[in-house]
Design a protein around this motif. Structure first.
Motif, PDB file in Angstrom:
ATOM      1  N   LEU A 288     -12.788 -12.411 -28.576  1.00 17.25           N
ATOM      2  CA  LEU A 288     -11.348 -12.497 -29.462  1.00 17.25           C
ATOM      3  C   LEU A 288     -11.174 -13.566 -28.727  1.00 17.25           C
ATOM      4  CD1 LEU A 288      -9.851 -11.504 -32.241  1.00 17.25           C
ATOM      5  CD2 LEU A 288      -9.280  -9.455 -30.247  1.00 17.25           C
ATOM      6  N   MET A 289     -10.472 -13.796 -27.366  1.00 24.01           N
ATOM      7  CA  MET A 289      -9.807 -14.593 -26.392  1.00 24.01           C
ATOM      8  C   MET A 289     -10.032 -15.436 -26.313  1.00 24.01           C
ATOM      9  SD  MET A 289      -8.058 -11.874 -23.750  1.00 24.01           S
ATOM     10  CE  MET A 289      -9.791 -11.345 -23.029  1.00 24.01           C
ATOM     11  N   ARG A 290     -11.438 -16.257 -26.973  1.00 23.44           N
ATOM     12  CA  ARG A 290     -12.241 -16.871 -26.908  1.00 23.44           C
ATOM     13  C   ARG A 290     -12.538 -18.120 -28.052  1.00 23.44           C
ATOM     14  NH1 ARG A 290     -16.559 -15.318 -23.765  1.00 23.44           N
ATOM     15  NH2 ARG A 290     -18.118 -14.915 -25.053  1.00 23.44           N
ATOM     16  N   GLN A 291     -11.413 -17.790 -29.197  1.00 26.88           N
ATOM     17  CA  GLN A 291     -11.422 -17.988 -30.601  1.00 26.88           C
ATOM     18  C   GLN A 291     -10.417 -19.014 -29.956  1.00 26.88           C
ATOM     19  OE1 GLN A 291     -11.618 -15.519 -34.230  1.00 26.88           O
ATOM     20  NE2 GLN A 291      -9.849 -14.197 -32.809  1.00 26.88           N
ATOM     21  N   PRO A 292     -10.620 -20.635 -31.125  1.00 22.61           N
ATOM     22  CA  PRO A 292      -9.601 -21.420 -30.547  1.00 22.61           C
ATOM     23  C   PRO A 292      -7.821 -20.996 -30.883  1.00 22.61           C
ATOM     24  CG  PRO A 292     -11.721 -21.744 -32.038  1.00 22.61           C
ATOM     25  CD  PRO A 292     -11.423 -20.793 -31.932  1.00 22.61           C
ATOM     26  N   GLY A 293      -7.904 -21.563 -30.281  1.00 20.70           N
ATOM     27  CA  GLY A 293      -5.859 -21.206 -30.032  1.00 20.70           C
ATOM     28  C   GLY A 293      -5.703 -20.219 -29.949  1.00 20.70           C
ATOM     29  N   ALA A 294      -6.651 -19.160 -29.247  1.00 20.03           N
ATOM     30  CA  ALA A 294      -6.450 -18.099 -29.538  1.00 20.03           C
ATOM     31  C   ALA A 294      -5.288 -17.906 -27.686  1.00 20.03           C
ATOM     32  CB  ALA A 294      -7.657 -17.212 -28.761  1.00 20.03           C
ATOM     33  N   ALA A 295      -5.541 -18.411 -27.302  1.00 20.65           N
ATOM     34  CA  ALA A 295      -4.104 -18.622 -25.603  1.00 20.65           C
ATOM     35  C   ALA A 295      -2.903 -19.077 -26.184  1.00 20.65           C
ATOM     36  CB  ALA A 295      -5.274 -19.801 -24.933  1.00 20.65           C
ATOM     37  N   LEU A 464      14.053 -19.165 -37.483  1.00 21.60           N
ATOM     38  CA  LEU A 464      13.592 -20.289 -37.247  1.00 21.60           C
ATOM     39  C   LEU A 464      12.473 -18.953 -36.529  1.00 21.60           C
ATOM     40  CD1 LEU A 464      13.242 -22.270 -35.127  1.00 21.60           C
ATOM     41  CD2 LEU A 464      15.076 -21.526 -33.672  1.00 21.60           C
ATOM     42  N   SER A 465      12.437 -17.732 -35.649  1.00 22.34           N
ATOM     43  CA  SER A 465      11.768 -16.994 -35.134  1.00 22.34           C
ATOM     44  C   SER A 465       9.927 -17.410 -36.138  1.00 22.34           C
ATOM     45  CB  SER A 465      12.392 -15.569 -34.948  1.00 22.34           C
ATOM     46  OG  SER A 465      11.292 -14.595 -34.456  1.00 22.34           O
ATOM     47  N   ALA A 466      10.678 -16.713 -37.224  1.00 25.47           N
ATOM     48  CA  ALA A 466       9.564 -16.444 -38.468  1.00 25.47           C
ATOM     49  C   ALA A 466       8.634 -17.408 -39.037  1.00 25.47           C
ATOM     50  CB  ALA A 466      10.406 -16.357 -40.110  1.00 25.47           C
ATOM     51  N   LEU A 467       9.306 -18.353 -38.378  1.00 25.49           N
ATOM     52  CA  LEU A 467       8.784 -20.466 -38.082  1.00 25.49           C
ATOM     53  C   LEU A 467       7.666 -20.124 -37.200  1.00 25.49           C
ATOM     54  CD1 LEU A 467      11.128 -22.804 -38.619  1.00 25.49           C
ATOM     55  CD2 LEU A 467       9.754 -21.935 -40.909  1.00 25.49           C
ATOM     56  N   LEU A 468       7.704 -19.148 -36.080  1.00 26.44           N
ATOM     57  CA  LEU A 468       6.866 -19.480 -35.158  1.00 26.44           C
ATOM     58  C   LEU A 468       5.802 -18.706 -35.347  1.00 26.44           C
ATOM     59  CD1 LEU A 468       9.409 -19.382 -32.488  1.00 26.44           C
ATOM     60  CD2 LEU A 468       8.032 -21.170 -33.364  1.00 26.44           C
ATOM     61  N   TRP A 469       5.945 -17.704 -36.393  1.00 22.85           N
ATOM     62  CA  TRP A 469       4.166 -16.755 -37.109  1.00 22.85           C
ATOM     63  C   TRP A 469       3.736 -17.241 -37.765  1.00 22.85           C
ATOM     64  CZ3 TRP A 469       3.241 -11.234 -36.099  1.00 22.85           C
ATOM     65  CH2 TRP A 469       3.494 -10.979 -35.897  1.00 22.85           C
ATOM     66  N   LEU A 470       3.819 -18.261 -38.493  1.00 22.95           N
ATOM     67  CA  LEU A 470       3.547 -19.218 -39.427  1.00 22.95           C
ATOM     68  C   LEU A 470       1.727 -19.778 -38.550  1.00 22.95           C
ATOM     69  CD1 LEU A 470       5.827 -21.593 -41.555  1.00 22.95           C
ATOM     70  CD2 LEU A 470       4.491 -19.310 -42.291  1.00 22.95           C
ATOM     71  N   PRO A 471       1.979 -20.077 -37.312  1.00 26.21           N
ATOM     72  CA  PRO A 471       0.449 -20.276 -36.805  1.00 26.21           C
ATOM     73  C   PRO A 471       0.016 -19.037 -36.126  1.00 26.21           C
ATOM     74  CG  PRO A 471       2.393 -21.951 -35.519  1.00 26.21           C
ATOM     75  CD  PRO A 471       2.525 -21.053 -36.642  1.00 26.21           C
ATOM     76  N   LEU A 472       0.295 -17.764 -36.421  1.00 27.43           N
ATOM     77  CA  LEU A 472      -0.556 -16.790 -36.300  1.00 27.43           C
ATOM     78  C   LEU A 472      -1.517 -16.513 -37.365  1.00 27.43           C
ATOM     79  CD1 LEU A 472       1.872 -14.721 -34.473  1.00 27.43           C
ATOM     80  CD2 LEU A 472       0.997 -16.410 -33.759  1.00 27.43           C
ATOM     81  N   ILE A 473      -1.382 -16.979 -38.439  1.00 26.03           N
ATOM     82  CA  ILE A 473      -1.457 -16.807 -39.606  1.00 26.03           C
ATOM     83  C   ILE A 473      -3.767 -16.956 -39.408  1.00 26.03           C
ATOM     84  CG2 ILE A 473      -2.408 -17.232 -41.783  1.00 26.03           C
ATOM     85  CD1 ILE A 473       0.894 -17.535 -42.001  1.00 26.03           C
ATOM     86  N   LYS A 474      -3.208 -18.012 -38.663  1.00 28.71           N
ATOM     87  CA  LYS A 474      -4.900 -18.242 -38.905  1.00 28.71           C
ATOM     88  C   LYS A 474      -5.634 -18.331 -37.419  1.00 28.71           C
ATOM     89  CE  LYS A 474      -5.362 -21.566 -42.232  1.00 28.71           C
ATOM     90  NZ  LYS A 474      -6.609 -21.668 -43.233  1.00 28.71           N
ATOM     91  N   LEU A 475      -4.688 -17.919 -36.788  1.00 28.70           N
ATOM     92  CA  LEU A 475      -5.469 -17.133 -34.919  1.00 28.70           C
ATOM     93  C   LEU A 475      -5.320 -16.121 -35.327  1.00 28.70           C
ATOM     94  CD1 LEU A 475      -2.421 -19.217 -33.147  1.00 28.70           C
ATOM     95  CD2 LEU A 475      -4.626 -20.074 -33.751  1.00 28.70           C
ATOM     96  N   VAL A 476      -4.940 -14.970 -35.753  1.00 37.71           N
ATOM     97  CA  VAL A 476      -5.315 -14.011 -35.649  1.00 37.71           C
ATOM     98  C   VAL A 476      -6.153 -13.446 -37.132  1.00 37.71           C
ATOM     99  CG1 VAL A 476      -3.968 -11.544 -35.574  1.00 37.71           C
ATOM    100  CG2 VAL A 476      -2.459 -13.277 -34.563  1.00 37.71           C
ATOM    101  N   PRO A 477      -6.939 -12.613 -36.899  1.00 39.12           N
ATOM    102  CA  PRO A 477      -7.942 -12.607 -37.994  1.00 39.12           C
ATOM    103  C   PRO A 477      -7.658 -11.268 -38.616  1.00 39.12           C
ATOM    104  CG  PRO A 477      -9.589 -13.209 -36.039  1.00 39.12           C
ATOM    105  CD  PRO A 477      -7.974 -13.064 -35.523  1.00 39.12           C
ATOM    106  N   ARG A 478      -8.877 -10.909 -39.867  1.00 39.95           N
ATOM    107  CA  ARG A 478      -8.200  -9.779 -40.122  1.00 39.95           C
ATOM    108  C   ARG A 478      -9.767  -8.940 -38.588  1.00 39.95           C
ATOM    109  NH1 ARG A 478     -10.706  -8.706 -45.282  1.00 39.95           N
ATOM    110  NH2 ARG A 478     -10.390  -6.963 -45.669  1.00 39.95           N
ATOM    111  N   GLU A 479      -9.232  -7.124 -38.841  1.00 43.22           N
ATOM    112  CA  GLU A 479     -10.886  -6.631 -38.463  1.00 43.22           C
ATOM    113  C   GLU A 479     -12.000  -7.049 -38.861  1.00 43.22           C
ATOM    114  OE1 GLU A 479     -11.982  -3.464 -35.681  1.00 43.22           O
ATOM    115  OE2 GLU A 479     -10.031  -4.777 -35.614  1.00 43.22           O
ATOM    116  N   LYS A 480     -12.053  -7.180 -39.805  1.00 42.76           N
ATOM    117  CA  LYS A 480     -13.386  -7.715 -40.283  1.00 42.76           C
ATOM    118  C   LYS A 480     -14.539  -8.592 -40.009  1.00 42.76           C
ATOM    119  CE  LYS A 480     -15.833  -6.981 -44.646  1.00 42.76           C
ATOM    120  NZ  LYS A 480     -16.458  -6.968 -46.104  1.00 42.76           N
TER     121      LYS A 480
END
Length: 494
Positions: A288-295, A464-480
């Motif tokens: 999970l921590m080695r996914q692209p962009g996880a850092a 402005l804070s909400a905009l910083l959450w946008l990249p997390l859509i791709k970086l944080v996957p579903r559990e499945k």
């Protein structure tokens, strides 16, 4: 054969697990149970001793928003000064020893805070009488009392920041490590219990204010605040019972804790089974921590939370004064509103948890939907004149805005290794205290431009804070999706 410490305490732990509060498979069920209890007590102390009634108490003491903001900033500035050394200490020093030190700090905070609240009405009355006799205008409670109040708030800031960082690090290392969904659910449970306790605190204040006449008088507010400080020694007592887990925990103890939910394995599994299970969990976390962009995930969360905290600091402590000074709420009315707010937050947490679990794109889009709706509610509140509609919007805004916290905590724990959780939790806790640091600015803005315009500025920072959450859509996957990715990676390696 001696039972490993990390596997928990059998009788009570099993009963809690059956009740659903503590899921099976925890590395340390004792730490999880203590963390849940600490969250409840901490919420009670915060709402009784440091809630909206305490803000009103300071407003009546000093007479302006600027002074209220300055007093509230004391704990925030103290947290800022101690954040880095606390974060390093959590990762380098025994966490159980740090919590015992926190217990001593908590006792100092409780004593100095109770003393300040008890002396406040008497000091103001004496200075007012002396000023009337001399024919001069009194400028407030005086320097000596102000210093005492600042010291008590500084102790509270150190206690809260250190306790939060250390206990959260132990909690993150004690929750189940073989299921990300189980971890998120446990964080949500912790948050829900906190919100329920946040609702119970104002009930104590409500009863106290009704018994003292339901008026904005310092004597009545003083009696309503004191029970919160009396609960702090109980918190300090619980801090001494945590056990050490995490990176330094023996591997044998970790294996048993990880497999505790699987009774068949724990009863008849071989050493090879234990080794394989522990290795599988470690590989899953590593993948999970080695996914692209996880850092980048922890940094995005930190930046978003920091901006949110700055905006919240400009308004959160002044919502109560807004209802009191503009809409003429009584102490009982404000206590009822404070009681209803955490209930709405608890409901929102549970709703968001279920929505996030079913969201096809992971939890982040659901979080953003709740967050943006809360910003819209805040902007509507500025233009509403009817107090009934205002209360509805306030409850909806607060609930939707705070529902994301357990998911954010779980995501942060997923994307940082255990050996660095102490410093990250310290910084994350610092952002939670930053809003008290920006309260001074909020007080100045409220005095100069009014409450409404200050709330609009806060809404802009939230966006402005909400905009910083946008990249997390791709970086944080579903559990499945995460599980499928781990399985695919293992297949390729084979």
């Amino acid at each position: 054969h001696r039972r490993p410490r990390g596997s928990g305490m059998a009788p009570g732990a099993k009963r809690c697990a059956v009740a659903g509060l503590v899921p099976p498979g925890c590395v340390s069920e004792r730490n999880v149970r203590l963390s849940l209890a600490l969250s409840v007590l901490g919420a009670l102390v915060s709402t009784i001793a440091h809630g909206h009634l305490f803000t009103a108490f300071m407003f009546e003491l000093f007479g302006d928003n600027r002074s209220v903001g300055l007093m509230e900033s004391a704990s925030g500035f103290t947290a800022l000064a101690t954040a880095l050394p606390v974060g390093l200490a959590v990762d380098k020093v025994s966490r159980t020893r740090l919590l015992r030190l926190c217990a001593l700090l908590g006792l100092l905070a409780a004593f100095s805070g109770a003393l300040a609240v008890a002396l406040g009405p008497r000091v103001v009355a004496q200075r007012a009488a002396a000023a009337a006799a001399d024919g001069v205008l009194d400028g407030g409670p005086g320097r000596a009392f102000t210093i005492l109040l600042l010291i008590s708030l500084a102790f509270w800031g150190i206690f809260f920041n250190t306790t939060s960082s250390t206990s959260l690090a132990l909690f993150a290392d004690s929750v189940p490590r073989n299921s990300r969904q189980a971890r998120q659910d446990l964080y949500a449970t912790k948050s829900t219990l906190t919100f329920v306790a946040l609702a119970l605190g104002p009930i104590v204040a409500l009863i106290s204010t009704l018994l003292r006449g339901n008026e904005w008088r310092l004597e009545g507010m003083s009696y309503a605040l004191l029970p919160g400080f009396l609960l702090m020694p109980v918190m300090c007592f619980l801090l001494t019972f945590f056990e050490e887990v995490g990176p330094n925990q023996p591997l044998a103890e970790l294996r048993v804790g990880l497999l505790d939910e699987n009774r068949n394995c724990s009863r008849g599994g071989s050493a090879t089974d234990l080794e394989a299970a522990a290795k599988a969990v470690a590989e899953a976390e590593s993948e999970l921590m080695r996914q692209p962009g996880a850092a980048a995930v922890p940094y995005l969360l930190l930046a978003a939370e920091l901006i949110t905290s700055v905006g919240a600091g400009m308004t959160v402590k002044f919502f109560g004064l807004w209802f009191k000074n503009v809409f003429k709420f009584t102490p009982a009315g404000l206590s009822l509103l404070s009681c209803a707010t955490p209930v709405a937050m608890a409901v929102a947490v549970e709703v968001l948890k279920r929505v996030a679990r079913r969201c096809p794109c992971g939890p982040v889009p659901a979080v953003l939907g709740f967050w943006l709706t809360s910003i819209a509610c805040l902007l509507l509140m500025v233009h509403v004149k009817d107090w009934r509609l205002l209360v509805v919007l306030h409850l909806l805004r607060t609930a939707l805005a705070n529902a994301k916290e357990p998911i954010a905590r779980a995501i942060l724990a997923d994307f940082i290794p255990s050996s660095r959780r102490g410093r990250w939790n310290a910084v994350h806790s610092l952002t939670g205290m930053t809003w008290t640091g920006s309260a001074f600015l909020g007080g100045i803005l409220c005095d100069r431009y009014g409450y409404g315009k200050t709330f609009v500025i806060t809404a802009g920072l939230y966006l402005l804070s909400a905009l910083l959450w946008l990249p997390l859509i791709k970086l944080v996957p579903r559990e499945k999706d995460a599980a499928e990715g781990n399985a695919s990676a293992k297949a390729k390696g084979a």
